[in-house]
Design a protein around this motif. Structure first.
Motif, PDB file in Angstrom:
ATOM      1  N   LYS A   6     -32.703 119.653  58.343  1.00 10.84           N
ATOM      2  CA  LYS A   6     -32.202 119.203  57.042  1.00 10.84           C
ATOM      3  C   LYS A   6     -30.706 119.411  56.868  1.00 10.84           C
ATOM      4  CE  LYS A   6     -33.620 123.516  54.877  1.00 10.84           C
ATOM      5  NZ  LYS A   6     -34.515 124.122  53.903  1.00 10.84           N
ATOM      6  N   SER A   7     -30.100 120.288  57.663  1.00 11.57           N
ATOM      7  CA  SER A   7     -28.655 120.502  57.537  1.00 11.57           C
ATOM      8  C   SER A   7     -27.841 119.458  58.325  1.00 11.57           C
ATOM      9  CB  SER A   7     -28.271 121.908  58.011  1.00 11.57           C
ATOM     10  OG  SER A   7     -28.450 122.013  59.409  1.00 11.57           O
ATOM     11  N   ILE A   8     -28.501 118.648  59.133  1.00 10.52           N
ATOM     12  CA  ILE A   8     -27.813 117.600  59.905  1.00 10.52           C
ATOM     13  C   ILE A   8     -27.633 116.387  58.995  1.00 10.52           C
ATOM     14  CG2 ILE A   8     -27.922 116.089  61.929  1.00 10.52           C
ATOM     15  CD1 ILE A   8     -27.681 119.057  62.638  1.00 10.52           C
ATOM     16  N   PRO A   9     -26.403 115.904  58.825  1.00 10.82           N
ATOM     17  CA  PRO A   9     -26.164 114.788  57.902  1.00 10.82           C
ATOM     18  C   PRO A   9     -26.519 113.426  58.515  1.00 10.82           C
ATOM     19  CG  PRO A   9     -24.089 115.501  58.845  1.00 10.82           C
ATOM     20  CD  PRO A   9     -25.143 116.442  59.369  1.00 10.82           C
ATOM     21  N   PHE A  10     -27.758 113.302  58.978  1.00 13.75           N
ATOM     22  CA  PHE A  10     -28.231 112.044  59.556  1.00 13.75           C
ATOM     23  C   PHE A  10     -28.898 111.237  58.452  1.00 13.75           C
ATOM     24  CE2 PHE A  10     -31.261 109.317  61.801  1.00 13.75           C
ATOM     25  CZ  PHE A  10     -30.445 108.774  62.770  1.00 13.75           C
ATOM     26  N   HIS A  11     -28.434 110.009  58.277  1.00 17.84           N
ATOM     27  CA  HIS A  11     -28.977 109.116  57.253  1.00 17.84           C
ATOM     28  C   HIS A  11     -29.849 108.065  57.941  1.00 17.84           C
ATOM     29  CE1 HIS A  11     -29.311 106.587  53.743  1.00 17.84           C
ATOM     30  NE2 HIS A  11     -28.881 105.572  54.464  1.00 17.84           N
ATOM     31  N   VAL A  12     -31.152 108.110  57.695  1.00 21.86           N
ATOM     32  CA  VAL A  12     -32.100 107.169  58.304  1.00 21.86           C
ATOM     33  C   VAL A  12     -32.011 105.829  57.589  1.00 21.86           C
ATOM     34  CG1 VAL A  12     -34.531 106.688  58.756  1.00 21.86           C
ATOM     35  CG2 VAL A  12     -33.665 109.025  58.978  1.00 21.86           C
ATOM     36  N   GLU A  13     -31.849 104.763  58.379  1.00 18.47           N
ATOM     37  CA  GLU A  13     -31.787 103.414  57.823  1.00 18.47           C
ATOM     38  C   GLU A  13     -33.032 102.593  58.130  1.00 18.47           C
ATOM     39  OE1 GLU A  13     -28.168 101.623  59.159  1.00 18.47           O
ATOM     40  OE2 GLU A  13     -26.943 102.860  57.846  1.00 18.47           O
ATOM     41  N   HIS A  14     -33.620 102.827  59.326  1.00 21.92           N
ATOM     42  CA  HIS A  14     -34.763 101.991  59.729  1.00 21.92           C
ATOM     43  C   HIS A  14     -35.602 102.754  60.745  1.00 21.92           C
ATOM     44  CE1 HIS A  14     -36.898  98.216  60.130  1.00 21.92           C
ATOM     45  NE2 HIS A  14     -36.764  98.259  61.440  1.00 21.92           N
ATOM     46  N   VAL A  15     -36.914 102.564  60.672  1.00 22.75           N
ATOM     47  CA  VAL A  15     -37.841 103.195  61.612  1.00 22.75           C
ATOM     48  C   VAL A  15     -38.684 102.112  62.268  1.00 22.75           C
ATOM     49  CG1 VAL A  15     -39.778 104.812  61.850  1.00 22.75           C
ATOM     50  CG2 VAL A  15     -37.922 105.321  60.246  1.00 22.75           C
ATOM     51  N   ILE A  16     -38.785 102.183  63.597  1.00 30.24           N
ATOM     52  CA  ILE A  16     -39.611 101.251  64.362  1.00 30.24           C
ATOM     53  C   ILE A  16     -40.664 102.076  65.084  1.00 30.24           C
ATOM     54  CG2 ILE A  16     -39.659  99.526  66.212  1.00 30.24           C
ATOM     55  CD1 ILE A  16     -36.594  99.135  65.651  1.00 30.24           C
ATOM     56  N   LYS A  17     -41.943 101.768  64.813  1.00 30.87           N
ATOM     57  CA  LYS A  17     -43.048 102.509  65.412  1.00 30.87           C
ATOM     58  C   LYS A  17     -43.841 101.591  66.337  1.00 30.87           C
ATOM     59  CE  LYS A  17     -43.784 105.103  61.149  1.00 30.87           C
ATOM     60  NZ  LYS A  17     -44.771 105.429  60.110  1.00 30.87           N
ATOM     61  N   ASP A  18     -44.209 102.123  67.490  1.00 28.30           N
ATOM     62  CA  ASP A  18     -45.088 101.411  68.400  1.00 28.30           C
ATOM     63  C   ASP A  18     -46.518 101.525  67.881  1.00 28.30           C
ATOM     64  OD1 ASP A  18     -46.063 100.133  70.779  1.00 28.30           O
ATOM     65  OD2 ASP A  18     -46.563 102.110  71.569  1.00 28.30           O
ATOM     66  N   SER A  19     -47.249 100.430  67.844  1.00 27.63           N
ATOM     67  CA  SER A  19     -48.618 100.447  67.329  1.00 27.63           C
ATOM     68  C   SER A  19     -49.544 101.293  68.188  1.00 27.63           C
ATOM     69  CB  SER A  19     -49.154  99.012  67.215  1.00 27.63           C
ATOM     70  OG  SER A  19     -49.143  98.383  68.489  1.00 27.63           O
ATOM     71  N   ASN A  20     -49.187 101.525  69.449  1.00 26.29           N
ATOM     72  CA  ASN A  20     -49.998 102.356  70.342  1.00 26.29           C
ATOM     73  C   ASN A  20     -49.514 103.803  70.388  1.00 26.29           C
ATOM     74  OD1 ASN A  20     -51.748 100.251  71.220  1.00 26.29           O
ATOM     75  ND2 ASN A  20     -50.076  99.479  72.472  1.00 26.29           N
ATOM     76  N   GLY A  21     -48.487 104.135  69.606  1.00 23.33           N
ATOM     77  CA  GLY A  21     -47.989 105.501  69.544  1.00 23.33           C
ATOM     78  C   GLY A  21     -47.183 105.933  70.757  1.00 23.33           C
ATOM     79  N   ARG A  22     -46.660 104.982  71.525  1.00 22.75           N
ATOM     80  CA  ARG A  22     -45.932 105.313  72.751  1.00 22.75           C
ATOM     81  C   ARG A  22     -44.432 105.506  72.520  1.00 22.75           C
ATOM     82  NH1 ARG A  22     -48.433 106.855  76.932  1.00 22.75           N
ATOM     83  NH2 ARG A  22     -50.520 106.036  77.246  1.00 22.75           N
ATOM     84  N   PHE A  23     -43.893 105.004  71.419  1.00 17.47           N
ATOM     85  CA  PHE A  23     -42.483 105.242  71.128  1.00 17.47           C
ATOM     86  C   PHE A  23     -42.227 105.199  69.636  1.00 17.47           C
ATOM     87  CE2 PHE A  23     -42.558 100.612  71.779  1.00 17.47           C
ATOM     88  CZ  PHE A  23     -41.884 100.147  70.655  1.00 17.47           C
ATOM     89  N   LEU A  24     -41.137 105.843  69.267  1.00 13.77           N
ATOM     90  CA  LEU A  24     -40.664 105.871  67.892  1.00 13.77           C
ATOM     91  C   LEU A  24     -39.154 105.735  67.944  1.00 13.77           C
ATOM     92  CD1 LEU A  24     -41.165 106.446  64.841  1.00 13.77           C
ATOM     93  CD2 LEU A  24     -40.877 108.881  65.392  1.00 13.77           C
ATOM     94  N   ILE A  25     -38.612 104.825  67.156  1.00 22.13           N
ATOM     95  CA  ILE A  25     -37.171 104.609  67.097  1.00 22.13           C
ATOM     96  C   ILE A  25     -36.713 104.848  65.664  1.00 22.13           C
ATOM     97  CG2 ILE A  25     -35.276 102.952  67.388  1.00 22.13           C
ATOM     98  CD1 ILE A  25     -37.114 101.448  69.389  1.00 22.13           C
ATOM     99  N   ILE A  26     -35.741 105.724  65.508  1.00 16.35           N
ATOM    100  CA  ILE A  26     -35.138 105.956  64.194  1.00 16.35           C
ATOM    101  C   ILE A  26     -33.682 105.517  64.280  1.00 16.35           C
ATOM    102  CG2 ILE A  26     -34.498 107.652  62.456  1.00 16.35           C
ATOM    103  CD1 ILE A  26     -36.893 109.290  63.261  1.00 16.35           C
ATOM    104  N   GLN A  27     -33.321 104.542  63.475  1.00 19.22           N
ATOM    105  CA  GLN A  27     -31.948 104.056  63.414  1.00 19.22           C
ATOM    106  C   GLN A  27     -31.270 104.685  62.203  1.00 19.22           C
ATOM    107  OE1 GLN A  27     -33.351  99.821  63.433  1.00 19.22           O
ATOM    108  NE2 GLN A  27     -31.513  99.607  64.693  1.00 19.22           N
TER     109      GLN A  27
END
Length: 144
Positions: A6-27
């Motif tokens: 929570k102390s990291i000033p990362f602002h999430v804009e978009h999340v892409i999830k694999d339907s099979n649970g093999r990858f997660l992308i946070i932009q």
């Protein structure tokens, strides 16, 4: 899962999830840097199509990448397997290395430890240790 303190000033804009649970992308953005945080749990079998599709998706993203996870593939069997041999995942390895080159990704642990032999997995089936867990980062981030 990708955890960001929570102390990291990362602002999430978009999340892409694999339907099979093999990858997660946070932009998102960290300070003034556009980042794509990508977590992968690669297939156990030699499946180059999974990686081709994933890296094509990644190549469409704006910003720099930090890719972490279990690729289930030793990228350099001479250094990343205790037996020094690996006849498995040859097609997957080729695809990953091709996209690493095209997307300017660096295996940061190997870059920092060019001769070190250290492993993240034991295979009872193959009776060998291997390094199949990686952090691949955009080369522009290496100096950080």
């Amino acid at each position: 899962m990708i955890m960001i303190h929570k102390s990291i000033p990362f602002h999430v804009e978009h999340v892409i999830k694999d339907s099979n649970g093999r990858f997660l992308i946070i932009q998102g953005n960290l300070l003034s840097t556009r980042l794509n945080l990508i977590n992968i749990y690669g297939p156990n079998e030699d499946n180059p199509n999974f990686y081709s599709n994933l890296f094509l998706k990644i190549s469409d993203l704006q910003g720099k990448c930090i890719i972490a996870g279990d690729l289930n593939c030793a990228l350099n069997p001479q250094k990343d397997k205790s037996s020094g041999m690996d006849n498995t995942h040859n097609r997957t390895r080729k695809v990953i290395k091709q996209f690493m080159k095209e997307l300017n990704l660096s295996d940061i642990w190997r870059e920092q430890n060019p001769t070190k032999l250290q492993y993240s997995c034991w295979s009872g089936t193959h009776k060998a240790y291997s390094r199949i867990d990686y952090f691949l980062v955009s080369t522009e981030l290496v100096h950080f």
